[in-house]
Design a protein around this motif. Structure first.
Motif, short mmCIF file in Angstrom:
data_model
loop_
_atom_site.label_atom_id
_atom_site.label_comp_id
_atom_site.label_asym_id
_atom_site.label_seq_id
_atom_site.Cartn_x
_atom_site.Cartn_y
_atom_site.Cartn_z
N ALA A 183 0.82 -1.21 0.00
CA ALA A 183 0.00 0.00 0.00
C ALA A 183 0.86 1.26 0.00
O ALA A 183 0.48 2.28 -0.59
N VAL A 184 2.03 1.21 0.64
CA VAL A 184 2.91 2.38 0.67
C VAL A 184 3.37 2.74 -0.73
O VAL A 184 3.39 3.92 -1.14
N LEU A 185 3.74 1.73 -1.52
CA LEU A 185 4.22 1.97 -2.89
C LEU A 185 3.09 2.06 -3.90
O LEU A 185 3.33 2.45 -5.06
N GLY A 186 1.88 1.68 -3.50
CA GLY A 186 0.76 1.73 -4.44
C GLY A 186 0.79 0.63 -5.47
O GLY A 186 0.34 0.82 -6.61
N VAL A 187 1.31 -0.54 -5.09
CA VAL A 187 1.36 -1.68 -6.00
C VAL A 187 0.54 -2.81 -5.39
O VAL A 187 0.06 -2.73 -4.25
N THR A 188 0.41 -3.87 -6.16
CA THR A 188 -0.34 -5.03 -5.69
C THR A 188 0.61 -6.16 -5.34
O THR A 188 1.82 -6.11 -5.63
N ARG A 189 0.06 -7.19 -4.75
CA ARG A 189 0.85 -8.34 -4.32
C ARG A 189 1.46 -9.10 -5.51
O ARG A 189 2.50 -9.73 -5.38
N SER A 190 0.83 -8.99 -6.65
CA SER A 190 1.32 -9.71 -7.84
C SER A 190 2.18 -8.83 -8.74
O SER A 190 2.55 -9.26 -9.84
N ASN A 233 5.31 -7.14 -10.48
CA ASN A 233 6.67 -7.61 -10.75
C ASN A 233 7.68 -6.52 -10.37
O ASN A 233 7.30 -5.38 -10.09
N PRO A 234 8.99 -6.84 -10.35
CA PRO A 234 10.01 -5.85 -9.94
C PRO A 234 10.00 -4.59 -10.79
O PRO A 234 10.27 -3.49 -10.27
N LEU A 235 9.69 -4.70 -12.08
CA LEU A 235 9.68 -3.51 -12.93
C LEU A 235 8.56 -2.55 -12.50
O LEU A 235 8.78 -1.33 -12.43
N GLU A 236 7.40 -3.09 -12.20
CA GLU A 236 6.29 -2.25 -11.74
C GLU A 236 6.59 -1.62 -10.38
O GLU A 236 6.24 -0.46 -10.13
N ILE A 237 7.26 -2.36 -9.51
CA ILE A 237 7.62 -1.83 -8.20
C ILE A 237 8.65 -0.70 -8.35
O ILE A 237 8.54 0.34 -7.68
N LYS A 238 9.62 -0.89 -9.23
CA LYS A 238 10.64 0.14 -9.43
C LYS A 238 10.01 1.40 -10.01
O LYS A 238 10.36 2.53 -9.62
N ARG A 239 9.11 1.24 -10.95
CA ARG A 239 8.45 2.39 -11.55
C ARG A 239 7.63 3.16 -10.51
O ARG A 239 7.67 4.40 -10.47
N ASP A 285 13.13 -1.52 -0.83
CA ASP A 285 14.22 -2.47 -0.61
C ASP A 285 13.70 -3.86 -0.25
O ASP A 285 14.28 -4.87 -0.66
N THR A 286 12.63 -3.90 0.50
CA THR A 286 12.09 -5.20 0.92
C THR A 286 11.43 -5.93 -0.24
O THR A 286 11.65 -7.13 -0.45
N LEU A 287 10.59 -5.23 -0.98
CA LEU A 287 9.82 -5.89 -2.05
C LEU A 287 10.68 -6.20 -3.27
O LEU A 287 10.31 -7.10 -4.06
N MET A 288 11.79 -5.52 -3.45
CA MET A 288 12.66 -5.82 -4.59
C MET A 288 13.52 -7.05 -4.33
O MET A 288 13.98 -7.69 -5.28
N ASP A 289 13.75 -7.38 -3.08
CA ASP A 289 14.50 -8.59 -2.73
C ASP A 289 13.49 -9.73 -2.59
O ASP A 289 12.66 -9.73 -1.67
N MET A 290 13.55 -10.72 -3.48
CA MET A 290 12.53 -11.77 -3.51
C MET A 290 12.53 -12.59 -2.22
O MET A 290 11.47 -13.04 -1.76
N GLU A 291 13.71 -12.77 -1.62
CA GLU A 291 13.76 -13.53 -0.37
C GLU A 291 13.12 -12.74 0.77
O GLU A 291 12.30 -13.28 1.53
N PHE A 292 13.48 -11.46 0.88
CA PHE A 292 12.86 -10.62 1.90
C PHE A 292 11.35 -10.46 1.66
O PHE A 292 10.55 -10.39 2.60
#
Length: 355
Positions: free
Chosen positions: A71-78, A80-86, A117-124
């Motif tokens: 919710a902080v980044l305005g993205v969904t659970r599904s 991908n990293p490109l959408e999160i970075k954007r 940083d958390t959502l871009m690291d797949m393990e975290f």
């Protein structure tokens, strides 16, 4: 979420239990008090009241917990990293302290950076989805043994509390309903925690993490339990008392039959013993015509038989009423849908999580 937040959440759960136990349960009992409303309206009002309280309480607690990283980044659970970075690039420009004059800009930027940083690291990201921010800080990983121990402690504790709060025949149905709900919640939690990757379809809670869904289930369960207790006690039917009432009605009917048959027997014997004393005629209405001066019996067999019919009609009405009450209440009590609802719930859960 910090350790202090976790302790606060534990206290909130305990406080929520006492809140439902000592405030909401008496209020629900007041609504369900016999004679206050019609039966169907009482049930509808009680369910609406419990649902409203649970929704308001859970909504307030969610606001206190704050938004998650999605919710902080305005993205969904599904996403991908490109959408999160954007989303991060766009949001970081808006909340950067150099461009945002708000005194909270620095804290907002740090929160956005931490979420990124958390959502871009797949393990975290996997750890965060299962355990939240506390899992990230403690470097927590899914361990089957530890998970089963924590799960066992939680559900055994709740099972014991349910058993103690639903003792007695009056709470038998409430006990069945509550244990069914507890079992469904257990199946959901095990399914969520043991599923690798995203266990939900994209349309279901798109911005929620798994740990938030489990928190919501745990938060709503006290409301569900107290609702089952209130409605179960209100809908309780004492079949033993109904059976005793039926047996008493049958016993009274048997006494009436024996008394009337005894009078009939006495009348017949009286007529037979006086048969040679003179002629007598039994009229159609049951009366006896005797010669003048002859003693007239108190009653005739025909009259007693009619009296027997009248008594049996009255007694049969009472017995039929008791039988109808016993059958209707027995059907309501024996119609235990808990098991079937549990099976249906498991099928629905399996279908949803396998999509």
């Amino acid at each position: 979420m910090s350790d202090g937040d976790q302790d606060s959440g534990d206290l909130s759960g305990l406080g929520g239990f006492f809140f439902y136990m000592f405030i909401i349960h008496p209020c629900t009992a007041w609504i369900l008090r016999p004679g206050r409303f019609e039966r169907k309206k009482s049930i509808m009002y009680a369910i609406a009241f419990l649902a409203a309280v649970a929704a308001i309480k859970s909504g307030v607690e969610m606001q206190q917990r704050g938004p998650n990283y999605y919710a902080v980044l305005g993205v969904t659970r599904s996403s991908n990293p490109l959408e999160i970075k954007r989303a991060y690039r766009k949001l970081s420009l808006e909340v950067h302290p150099d461009k945002n004059p708000s005194p909270e800009a620095s804290d907002q930027f740090d929160q956005v950076k931490k979420a990124y940083d958390t959502l871009m690291d797949m393990e975290f990201r996997e750890v965060y989805n299962k355990f939240g921010d506390d899992g990230i800080k403690a470097n927590k990983r899914y361990d089957e043994t530890q998970f089963l121990i924590e799960l066992g402690v939680f559900y055994v504790t709740w099972g014991f509390m349910i058993f103690m709060l639903t003792l007695g025949k009056r709470n038998a149905e409430a006990r069945n309903w509550t244990f069914t709900g507890l079992l469904v919640m257990l199946v959901l939690e095990v399914t969520i925690m043991t599923t690798v990757g995203n266990p939900f379809p994209s349309w279901l809670f798109p911005t929620w993490a798994e740990f938030e869904v489990i928190w919501l289930l745990h938060s709503l369960f006290p409301a569900f339990m107290n609702g089952c207790r209130s409605l179960g006690a209100y809908l309780y039917v004492d079949l033993d008392a109904q059976t005793r009432q039926l047996l008493l009605a049958l016993q009274e009917q048997g006494k009436d039959i024996l008394l009337v048959l005894r009078d009939v027997q006495i009348g017949v014997q009286s007529i037979q013993s006086g048969g040679g004393a003179g002629a007598h005629v039994i009229a159609g209405d049951g009366t006896v015509s005797m010669p003048q001066g002859a003693p007239l019996p108190r009653a005739t067999p025909t009259g007693k038989i009619r009296e027997l019919q009248d008594r049996l009609q009255t007694s049969n009405t009472n017995v039929a009423q008791a039988v109808r009450s016993l059958k209707s209440d027995g059907n309501k009590s024996s119609n235990n849908m808990g098991f079937y609802l549990m099976i249906l719930g498991y099928i629905v859960v399996s279908y949803v999580f396998n999509q």
